[in-house]
Design a protein around this motif. Structure first.
Motif, short mmCIF file in Angstrom:
data_model
loop_
_atom_site.label_atom_id
_atom_site.label_comp_id
_atom_site.label_asym_id
_atom_site.label_seq_id
_atom_site.Cartn_x
_atom_site.Cartn_y
_atom_site.Cartn_z
N TYR A 104 0.81 6.90 5.53
CA TYR A 104 0.29 6.60 4.03
C TYR A 104 -0.82 7.42 3.78
O TYR A 104 -1.85 7.55 4.53
N CYS A 105 -0.79 8.10 2.70
CA CYS A 105 -1.82 9.01 2.46
C CYS A 105 -2.15 8.83 0.84
O CYS A 105 -1.45 8.91 0.04
N GLY A 106 -3.32 8.16 0.67
CA GLY A 106 -3.71 7.83 -0.78
C GLY A 106 -4.95 6.92 -0.74
O GLY A 106 -5.39 6.48 0.34
N ASN A 107 -5.02 6.51 -1.84
CA ASN A 107 -6.19 5.53 -2.19
C ASN A 107 -5.98 4.29 -1.69
O ASN A 107 -4.75 3.68 -1.77
N ALA A 108 -6.52 3.51 -0.71
CA ALA A 108 -6.34 2.19 -0.26
C ALA A 108 -7.07 1.09 -0.99
O ALA A 108 -8.08 0.44 -0.66
N GLY A 109 -6.74 1.00 -2.32
CA GLY A 109 -7.36 0.30 -3.06
C GLY A 109 -6.57 -1.27 -3.26
O GLY A 109 -5.89 -1.64 -2.49
N ARG A 110 -7.00 -1.81 -4.54
CA ARG A 110 -6.60 -3.39 -4.54
C ARG A 110 -5.23 -3.39 -5.10
O ARG A 110 -4.43 -4.48 -5.08
N LEU A 111 -4.54 -2.27 -5.51
CA LEU A 111 -2.98 -2.43 -6.13
C LEU A 111 -2.14 -2.01 -5.26
O LEU A 111 -0.91 -1.43 -5.54
N GLN A 112 -2.59 -1.46 -4.04
CA GLN A 112 -1.79 -0.84 -3.16
C GLN A 112 -1.07 -1.83 -1.88
O GLN A 112 -0.69 -1.41 -1.05
N ARG A 113 -1.31 -3.09 -1.95
CA ARG A 113 -0.76 -3.96 -1.34
C ARG A 113 -1.09 -3.79 0.37
O ARG A 113 -0.35 -3.90 1.29
N ILE A 114 -2.51 -3.53 0.52
CA ILE A 114 -2.77 -2.88 1.83
C ILE A 114 -2.97 -4.18 2.82
O ILE A 114 -2.58 -4.03 4.01
N PRO A 115 -3.18 -5.32 2.17
CA PRO A 115 -3.37 -6.61 3.19
C PRO A 115 -1.87 -6.71 3.77
O PRO A 115 -1.89 -7.25 4.78
N LEU A 116 -0.89 -6.73 2.65
CA LEU A 116 0.37 -7.10 3.05
C LEU A 116 0.84 -6.00 4.18
O LEU A 116 1.41 -6.34 5.29
N LEU A 117 0.52 -4.77 4.10
CA LEU A 117 0.74 -3.57 4.98
C LEU A 117 0.27 -4.07 6.26
O LEU A 117 0.94 -4.09 7.41
N MET A 118 -1.14 -4.27 6.40
CA MET A 118 -1.76 -4.42 7.70
C MET A 118 -1.01 -5.52 8.22
O MET A 118 -1.13 -5.92 9.39
N SER A 119 -0.65 -6.99 7.60
CA SER A 119 -0.34 -7.85 8.28
C SER A 119 1.17 -7.67 8.79
O SER A 119 1.53 -8.06 9.88
N ALA A 120 1.96 -6.91 8.16
CA ALA A 120 3.10 -6.78 8.55
C ALA A 120 3.37 -5.70 9.67
O ALA A 120 4.06 -5.92 10.80
N ILE A 121 2.58 -4.72 9.73
CA ILE A 121 2.36 -3.83 10.71
C ILE A 121 1.90 -4.48 12.00
O ILE A 121 2.50 -4.18 13.09
N ARG A 122 0.93 -5.48 11.94
CA ARG A 122 0.20 -5.89 13.12
C ARG A 122 1.54 -6.71 13.76
O ARG A 122 1.93 -6.85 14.71
N ALA A 123 2.33 -7.57 12.74
CA ALA A 123 3.53 -8.57 13.28
C ALA A 123 4.64 -7.60 14.09
O ALA A 123 4.93 -8.03 15.07
N TYR A 124 4.71 -6.55 13.37
CA TYR A 124 5.66 -5.66 13.78
C TYR A 124 5.44 -5.05 15.26
O TYR A 124 6.20 -4.98 16.11
N LEU A 125 3.93 -4.68 15.34
CA LEU A 125 3.56 -4.14 16.77
C LEU A 125 3.59 -5.26 17.79
O LEU A 125 4.24 -4.80 18.97
N GLN A 126 3.17 -6.39 17.27
CA GLN A 126 3.33 -7.42 18.15
C GLN A 126 4.66 -7.95 18.66
O GLN A 126 4.85 -8.53 19.75
N GLN A 127 5.50 -7.62 17.67
CA GLN A 127 7.07 -7.92 18.29
C GLN A 127 7.74 -6.66 19.14
O GLN A 127 8.80 -6.93 19.33
#
Length: 388
Positions: free
Chosen positions: A217-240
């Motif tokens: 992911y390369c760009g602005n980590a702002g409020r419109l880029q769904r960053i909380p969703l990405l962080m949550s999904a990546i965390r769950a993916y790695l935990q699985q």
């Protein structure tokens, strides 16, 4: 409003708060635009900078013959809202005075800063018999209102002001068909609306089988880029037990969240803010590039990182609704896949990418040409000076 006739000292003024070298991609595009236009015309650049722009241009042997009118910049993207609004109003006043002094026959203005500066350009052109091209790289105040809810009266006033600017433009430039439709609907303008992609630095795509890294992911980590969703999904993916590695580059309000995830998981790297050329090379090392975007904002903007992703040949993983302009672009240009912006769906998508063989997402030559900075600059020159 009756125009005041006066002799024009300048053929074209280019108005944008961001310019070369600090605004690396669009700034380079605007500098090339100015240089192309100055081959046969008198060109003035009205901008804002924290450094001595004329000296930097001279050192780099760029912008020969350009007239530079630059005021000092005091804020950055990390500055508070009130400070940024104050500076936008200051730049508006500086722009009006600069236009009167340079007396351009034609003006190019973009949405940096939005609404107020394009309006002051429209006002100058109506008063002094000049023409202007209005480049909407974002549609405001709607794009801003998604992040910071505005007072209803203020929202109506800002829309009315921008609609005035839209209706009196000689031509309007924007990014997507959705944005074009919305502009026409909101303003009822009869001005021609032209589509022009935001450009990117070009790289020589690395063959898919030679790409050593997984997802970037390369760009602005702002409020419109769904960053909380990405962080949550990546965390769950790695935990699985997920096997893919993730690389993040860029700044923004959610940068601390990315850093926290990188601190917690060895499979996540956060590189901070990179120069645009380094960012382009970074994408070139990965098989997939993340393109998350809030669905609502796609009516008012289009993610600029999409051009760099496409030029790199990495597969685009768009995280957005199927009916958005971004999803249609990914499918139409066959540059990747679309995942619904849902936690469980995104986790499934990451696991699916483990099973997909590396492949080249080669752009058609016509699309690759369209995304080059030189093409962007030439089109702006033609629209601003030849379409009269």
């Amino acid at each position: 409003m009756e125009a005041v006739l006066m002799a024009k000292k300048t053929d074209l003024a280019i108005v944008n708060r961001g310019f070369w070298p600090h605004d690396q991609v669009i700034g380079e595009g605007l500098l090339q635009f100015a240089e192309k236009a100055s081959e046969q015309h008198r060109v003035c650049v009205i901008t804002q900078t924290a450094t001595d722009l004329s000296a930097q241009l001279a050192t780099a042997s760029r912008g020969t013959g350009l007239s530079i009118r630059a005021c000092k910049a005091y804020t950055t993207s990390a500055s508070g809202v009130l400070k940024r609004i104050s500076e936008a109003l200051f730049f508006m006043g500086f722009t009006f005075v600069s236009l009167i002094r340079s007396k351009p026959a034609n003006v190019y203005v973009a949405t940096n800063p939005p609404v107020v500066v394009p309006f002051i350009v429209a006002l100058y052109c109506r008063l002094f018999g000049a023409r202007y091209v209005y480049h909407l790289q974002d549609i405001h105040p709607e794009a801003a209102e998604i992040i910071i809810p505005l007072n209803r009266l203020l929202l109506r006033i800002l829309k009315a002001v921008d609609n005035y600017t839209l209706r009196h433009a000689a031509a309007i430039v924007t990014l997507s068909e959705d944005m074009k439709v919305y502009i026409r609907q909101r303003s009822d303008t009869s001005s021609p609306i032209l589509l022009l992609d935001n450009p990117s630095f070009s790289v020589t795509p690395v063959p898919a089988e030679e790409r050593s890294k997984d997802i970037v992911y390369c760009g602005n980590a702002g409020r419109l880029q769904r960053i909380p969703l990405l962080m949550s999904a990546i965390r769950a993916y790695l935990q699985q037990g997920g096997k893919l590695r993730f690389t993040f580059a860029g700044g923004g309000v959610h940068a601390p969240d990315i850093q926290a995830l990188a601190n917690a998981y060895e499979q996540v790297d956060y590189l901070g803010v990179l120069p645009a050329t380094e960012a382009a090379e970074l994408v070139n090392e990965h098989r997939w590039a993340l393109l998350p975007i809030d669905d609502e904002v796609t009516k008012y903007a289009f993610p600029s990182k999409s051009s760099g992703y496409a030029l790199s040949g990495a597969g685009v993983l768009a995280v957005c609704g199927e009916q958005t302009s971004v999803a249609r672009w990914v499918k139409q240009e066959q540059v990747g896949i679309v995942c619904q912006p849902d936690h469980d769906e995104l986790v499934k998508c990451f696991f699916m990418l483990e099973e997909i063989d590396a492949r080249d997402f080669a752009l058609r030559d016509e699309v690759r040409k369209r995304l080059q900075i030189s093409y962007f600059a030439q089109k702006l020159r033609d629209i601003s000076l030849d379409l009269q």
